[in-house]
Design an enzyme around this catalytic site. Structure first.
Site, PDB file in Angstrom:
ATOM      1  N   LYS A  77       0.826  -1.215   0.000  1.00 55.96           N
ATOM      2  CA  LYS A  77       0.000   0.000   0.000  1.00 55.96           C
ATOM      3  C   LYS A  77       0.861   1.266   0.000  1.00 55.96           C
ATOM      4  O   LYS A  77       0.588   2.211   0.726  1.00 55.96           O
ATOM      5  CB  LYS A  77      -0.983  -0.001   1.179  1.00 55.96           C
ATOM      6  CG  LYS A  77      -1.993  -1.146   1.108  1.00 55.96           C
ATOM      7  CD  LYS A  77      -2.924  -1.142   2.271  1.00 55.96           C
ATOM      8  CE  LYS A  77      -4.067  -0.195   1.990  1.00 55.96           C
ATOM      9  NZ  LYS A  77      -5.110  -0.272   3.024  1.00 55.96           N
ATOM     10  N   HIS A 140      -5.659  -8.470  10.461  1.00 60.13           N
ATOM     11  CA  HIS A 140      -5.318  -7.047  10.481  1.00 60.13           C
ATOM     12  C   HIS A 140      -5.403  -6.471  11.901  1.00 60.13           C
ATOM     13  O   HIS A 140      -4.795  -5.442  12.186  1.00 60.13           O
ATOM     14  CB  HIS A 140      -6.195  -6.261   9.506  1.00 60.13           C
ATOM     15  CG  HIS A 140      -5.563  -4.982   9.061  1.00 60.13           C
ATOM     16  ND1 HIS A 140      -4.472  -4.942   8.218  1.00 60.13           N
ATOM     17  CD2 HIS A 140      -5.838  -3.694   9.367  1.00 60.13           C
ATOM     18  CE1 HIS A 140      -4.122  -3.688   8.012  1.00 60.13           C
ATOM     19  NE2 HIS A 140      -4.927  -2.905   8.702  1.00 60.13           N
ATOM     20  N   HIS A 166       3.815   3.952   7.497  1.00 58.15           N
ATOM     21  CA  HIS A 166       2.816   4.904   7.010  1.00 58.15           C
ATOM     22  C   HIS A 166       3.500   6.073   6.304  1.00 58.15           C
ATOM     23  O   HIS A 166       4.434   6.655   6.840  1.00 58.15           O
ATOM     24  CB  HIS A 166       1.983   5.466   8.171  1.00 58.15           C
ATOM     25  CG  HIS A 166       1.084   4.470   8.799  1.00 58.15           C
ATOM     26  ND1 HIS A 166       0.690   4.570  10.113  1.00 58.15           N
ATOM     27  CD2 HIS A 166       0.475   3.354   8.326  1.00 58.15           C
ATOM     28  CE1 HIS A 166      -0.105   3.559  10.414  1.00 58.15           C
ATOM     29  NE2 HIS A 166      -0.247   2.804   9.342  1.00 58.15           N
ATOM     30  N   TYR A 175      -3.822   5.614  16.452  1.00 57.59           N
ATOM     31  CA  TYR A 175      -3.313   4.831  17.573  1.00 57.59           C
ATOM     32  C   TYR A 175      -3.072   5.706  18.795  1.00 57.59           C
ATOM     33  O   TYR A 175      -3.393   5.315  19.915  1.00 57.59           O
ATOM     34  CB  TYR A 175      -2.022   4.101  17.173  1.00 57.59           C
ATOM     35  CG  TYR A 175      -2.214   3.214  15.965  1.00 57.59           C
ATOM     36  CD1 TYR A 175      -3.124   2.160  15.997  1.00 57.59           C
ATOM     37  CD2 TYR A 175      -1.529   3.436  14.788  1.00 57.59           C
ATOM     38  CE1 TYR A 175      -3.342   1.349  14.895  1.00 57.59           C
ATOM     39  CE2 TYR A 175      -1.724   2.625  13.680  1.00 57.59           C
ATOM     40  CZ  TYR A 175      -2.627   1.590  13.741  1.00 57.59           C
ATOM     41  OH  TYR A 175      -2.839   0.798  12.651  1.00 57.59           O
TER      42      TYR A 175
END
Length: 189
Positions: A77, A140, A166, A175
Site C-alpha cells: 500500500k 489485520h 505509514h 493509535y
C-alpha cells in the site's frame, strides 16, 4: 437480495487486540497441530512488526539477518520499507522455523514449500481466535494491536509512523488518539 458484509463496528467494539489477547492467540496457535510453530511465529511477527497479511506471506529468508538480529520489512500500500530489530523470542522461533522448513524460500510456507496464501493466514488467525475465545478475530487486528501497543507505551508518533511504514501521519494518529496515557493526569485522587 444482495448480501452485504456487516460493518466492523457492528461485529466488535474495537479493531485492535489487547496484549493479553495476542498472547492467548499465540498460545492457541501453538496448540493447533503440525504447523503450530509456523502459525504461532506468524502471529508473533505480525503483531511485533505490524505486518499486513500480504507482507507476512511475502517474507523471504533473505529478509532475515540472524547475525544482525534484524528483519527487512517491505511494506504494501505504498508504505515505507524499514529494517526492524529482532528480539530473542523472535530469533529463536525463526531459527526453529527455518530448521523445520529448510527448503523453502519463504518464511511462512505451505505444504508444498511455497508461500502461504492470504486466505490461509486468515483461516489460521480465525481458527486461533476461536480456540482463544476471541470473537471475530482477523489478521489485520494484529497490525492495529502493534500500533496501539506502541502508542500506549508512549512512543513518539513519528517513530510509530516509520515503524508501521505509514507515508502519512494521519494513518498513525488513530493509535495515539486511543492511548490510555493521554488522559492519565486528568484526575488526581
Amino acid at each position: 437480495m444482495e448480501f452485504r458484509k456487516p460493518k466492523n463496528k457492528d461485529q466488535r467494539a474495537r479493531e485492535h487486540l489487547l496484549p493479553n489477547e495476542v498472547e492467548r492467540l499465540i498460545a492457541a496457535a501453538q496448540s493447533m497441530g503440525r504447523h503450530s510453530l509456523r502459525d504461532s511465529t506468524l502471529i508473533l511477527l505480525s503483531f511485533r512488526h505490524g505486518l499486513r497479511v500480504g507482507e507476512a506471506v511475502a517474507l523471504t529468508w533473505d529478509c532475515v539477518d540472524f547475525a544482525g538480529a534484524s528483519i527487512y520489512i517491505s511494506r504494501l500500500k505504498n508504505g515505507k520499507p524499514a529494517t526492524h530489530p529482532l528480539k530473542g523470542v523472535e530469533i529463536q522461533a525463526l531459527q526453529r522455523l527455518q530448521t523445520e522448513y529448510p527448503d523453502s524460500r519463504y518464511v511462512f510456507t505451505n505444504e508444498r514449500g511455497g508461500k502461504l496464501t492470504t486466505s490461509a493466514v486468515r483461516k489460521i488467525v480465525t481458527r486461533a481466535g476461536e480456540i482463544a475465545r476471541i470473537r471475530n478475530c482477523h489478521p489485520h487486528q494484529l497490525r492495529h494491536a502493534c500500533g496501539y501497543f506502541l502508542a500506549s507505551k508512549g512512543f513518539d508518533t513519528r517513530a510509530i509512523q516509520d515503524y508501521l511504514g505509514h507515508r502519512s501521519i494521519l494513518h498513525t494518529v488513530r493509535y495515539t488518539e486511543l492511548a490510555p496515557d493521554r488522559f492519565k493526569d486528568f484526575w488526581q485522587d
